[in-house]
Write a protein that holds these residues in place. Structure first.
Motif, PDB file in Angstrom:
ATOM      1  N   ASP A   8      28.211   6.795  22.166  1.00 44.81           N
ATOM      2  CA  ASP A   8      28.361   7.782  21.164  1.00 44.81           C
ATOM      3  C   ASP A   8      27.052   8.290  20.428  1.00 44.81           C
ATOM      4  O   ASP A   8      26.781   9.415  20.380  1.00 44.81           O
ATOM      5  N   TYR A   9      26.398   7.300  19.764  1.00 44.44           N
ATOM      6  CA  TYR A   9      25.289   7.591  18.992  1.00 44.44           C
ATOM      7  C   TYR A   9      24.049   8.227  19.939  1.00 44.44           C
ATOM      8  O   TYR A   9      23.477   9.214  19.543  1.00 44.44           O
ATOM      9  N   SER A  10      23.955   7.606  21.131  1.00 48.29           N
ATOM     10  CA  SER A  10      22.919   8.105  22.085  1.00 48.29           C
ATOM     11  C   SER A  10      22.952   9.506  22.446  1.00 48.29           C
ATOM     12  O   SER A  10      22.505  10.564  22.352  1.00 48.29           O
ATOM     13  N   GLY A  41      24.504  18.563  18.499  1.00 46.16           N
ATOM     14  CA  GLY A  41      24.748  17.020  18.545  1.00 46.16           C
ATOM     15  C   GLY A  41      26.206  16.831  18.231  1.00 46.16           C
ATOM     16  O   GLY A  41      26.824  15.868  18.703  1.00 46.16           O
ATOM     17  N   THR A  42      26.967  17.727  17.379  1.00 45.05           N
ATOM     18  CA  THR A  42      28.101  17.646  17.210  1.00 45.05           C
ATOM     19  C   THR A  42      29.174  18.355  17.761  1.00 45.05           C
ATOM     20  O   THR A  42      30.351  18.121  17.443  1.00 45.05           O
ATOM     21  N   GLY A  43      28.800  19.510  18.259  1.00 39.03           N
ATOM     22  CA  GLY A  43      29.701  20.621  18.802  1.00 39.03           C
ATOM     23  C   GLY A  43      30.857  19.850  19.609  1.00 39.03           C
ATOM     24  O   GLY A  43      31.760  20.386  19.664  1.00 39.03           O
ATOM     25  N   GLY A  44      30.467  19.195  20.866  1.00 40.98           N
ATOM     26  CA  GLY A  44      31.401  18.850  21.784  1.00 40.98           C
ATOM     27  C   GLY A  44      32.150  17.773  21.164  1.00 40.98           C
ATOM     28  O   GLY A  44      33.652  17.927  21.394  1.00 40.98           O
ATOM     29  N   GLY A  45      31.715  16.929  20.377  1.00 40.83           N
ATOM     30  CA  GLY A  45      32.493  16.156  19.868  1.00 40.83           C
ATOM     31  C   GLY A  45      33.653  16.556  18.645  1.00 40.83           C
ATOM     32  O   GLY A  45      34.839  16.338  18.638  1.00 40.83           O
ATOM     33  N   THR A  46      33.129  17.463  17.995  1.00 44.93           N
ATOM     34  CA  THR A  46      33.980  18.285  16.990  1.00 44.93           C
ATOM     35  C   THR A  46      35.199  18.928  17.891  1.00 44.93           C
ATOM     36  O   THR A  46      36.309  18.825  17.235  1.00 44.93           O
ATOM     37  N   PRO A  62      29.763  10.380   7.967  1.00 43.29           N
ATOM     38  CA  PRO A  62      28.642  11.660   7.788  1.00 43.29           C
ATOM     39  C   PRO A  62      27.331  10.996   8.189  1.00 43.29           C
ATOM     40  O   PRO A  62      26.403  12.007   8.507  1.00 43.29           O
ATOM     41  N   PHE A  63      27.289   9.677   8.553  1.00 44.21           N
ATOM     42  CA  PHE A  63      25.941   9.403   8.998  1.00 44.21           C
ATOM     43  C   PHE A  63      25.345  10.075  10.276  1.00 44.21           C
ATOM     44  O   PHE A  63      24.109  10.006  10.691  1.00 44.21           O
ATOM     45  N   LEU A  66      23.070  12.723   9.835  1.00 39.43           N
ATOM     46  CA  LEU A  66      21.812  12.284   9.197  1.00 39.43           C
ATOM     47  C   LEU A  66      21.187  11.941  10.613  1.00 39.43           C
ATOM     48  O   LEU A  66      19.772  12.262  10.750  1.00 39.43           O
ATOM     49  N   VAL A  67      21.758  11.379  11.641  1.00 39.08           N
ATOM     50  CA  VAL A  67      21.114  11.197  13.010  1.00 39.08           C
ATOM     51  C   VAL A  67      20.570  12.520  13.522  1.00 39.08           C
ATOM     52  O   VAL A  67      19.301  12.648  14.108  1.00 39.08           O
ATOM     53  N   CYS A  68      21.518  13.464  13.656  1.00 40.32           N
ATOM     54  CA  CYS A  68      20.816  14.764  13.884  1.00 40.32           C
ATOM     55  C   CYS A  68      19.758  15.510  13.326  1.00 40.32           C
ATOM     56  O   CYS A  68      18.809  15.893  13.769  1.00 40.32           O
ATOM     57  N   ALA A  69      19.869  15.277  12.069  1.00 42.21           N
ATOM     58  CA  ALA A  69      18.751  15.747  10.941  1.00 42.21           C
ATOM     59  C   ALA A  69      17.409  14.904  11.340  1.00 42.21           C
ATOM     60  O   ALA A  69      16.347  15.395  11.483  1.00 42.21           O
ATOM     61  N   ALA A  70      17.539  13.512  11.583  1.00 41.28           N
ATOM     62  CA  ALA A  70      16.419  12.658  11.796  1.00 41.28           C
ATOM     63  C   ALA A  70      15.818  13.495  13.334  1.00 41.28           C
ATOM     64  O   ALA A  70      14.546  13.330  13.226  1.00 41.28           O
TER      65      ALA A  70
END
Length: 211
Positions: A8-10, A41-46, A62-63, A66-70
């Motif tokens: 998930d995070y990867s 990063g979030t489109g598919g999961g949303t 919301p973390f 931050l992963v996407c921003a990093a």
């Protein structure tokens, strides 16, 4: 952290990186990098969570934002050092598709209990982020290119669901699904693997149609 949580995070981080690389190709500013990384990063999961009628993952945690921003900030400084950003984008996208496709299948199975829904959710989760990225940067969508893309996500989701049905355990199921999706997509990139395409027949003149 479990195997599916790692995927998930990867998946989010890798897709965010591809969004940032796409931003670098369009020479956007750092906010453009962050925006494209977050959407990719979030489109598919949303969309997956909205379809499954569960809380959207990045709203609940919301973390992920931050992963996407990093990822975006790192690529803003590192992208100029890459010799071929488009090649990096393709291979990172392949890894993201494989990781996120398996997690989407896992969540679909967890929420619905249906193998069919799980495979659909895996395919959707693994491909939609890349499609949104390409639409936003006005490039030809990965969906419209001839090499295998959606089929790779479908294969990974199918392998994961089948392995879970056999009871081999989540780590092995997740690894098998990832290997199937990434392997198929990698072969498509390396060897230009394609599925047969539709070829239309020549149209007939209205006078030649039966009356």
């Amino acid at each position: 952290m479990t195997a599916v949580e790692i995927l998930d995070y990867s998946g989010v981080a890798l897709f965010a990186a591809t969004g940032a690389l796409a931003a670098s190709r369009k020479q956007l500013d750092i906010l453009g990098f962050v925006f494209l990384a977050a959407v990719t990063g979030t489109g598919g999961g949303t969309v997956r969570d909205l379809v499954l009628d569960v809380p959207v993952f990045w709203v609940a945690q919301p973390f992920y934002v931050l992963v996407c921003a990093a990822a975006a900030i790192c690529l803003f400084f590192a992208a100029p050092l890459a010799e071929s950003r488009y090649r990096w984008l393709l291979w990172l996208d392949a890894a993201a598709l494989a990781a996120y496709g398996v997690f989407g299948a896992y969540k679909g199975l967890l929420v619905s209990g249906s193998p069919i829904v799980a495979v659909v959710m895996g395919t959707l989760t693994g491909t939609l982020g890349g499609i949104l990225r390409d639409v936003l940067v006005n490039e030809q969508s990965v969906l419209l290119r001839r090499e295998i893309y959606v089929t790779a996500a479908l294969a990974g989701a199918l392998v994961y669901v089948a392995a879970e049905a056999l009871g081999v355990g989540p780590p092995v199921s997740a690894a098998g699904g990832f290997a199937a999706a990434f392997g198929l997509r990698s072969c498509a990139l390396a060897f230009d693997w394609q599925l047969p395409v539709y070829k239309s027949l020549p149209g007939r003149h209205p006078d030649d149609l039966p009356r």
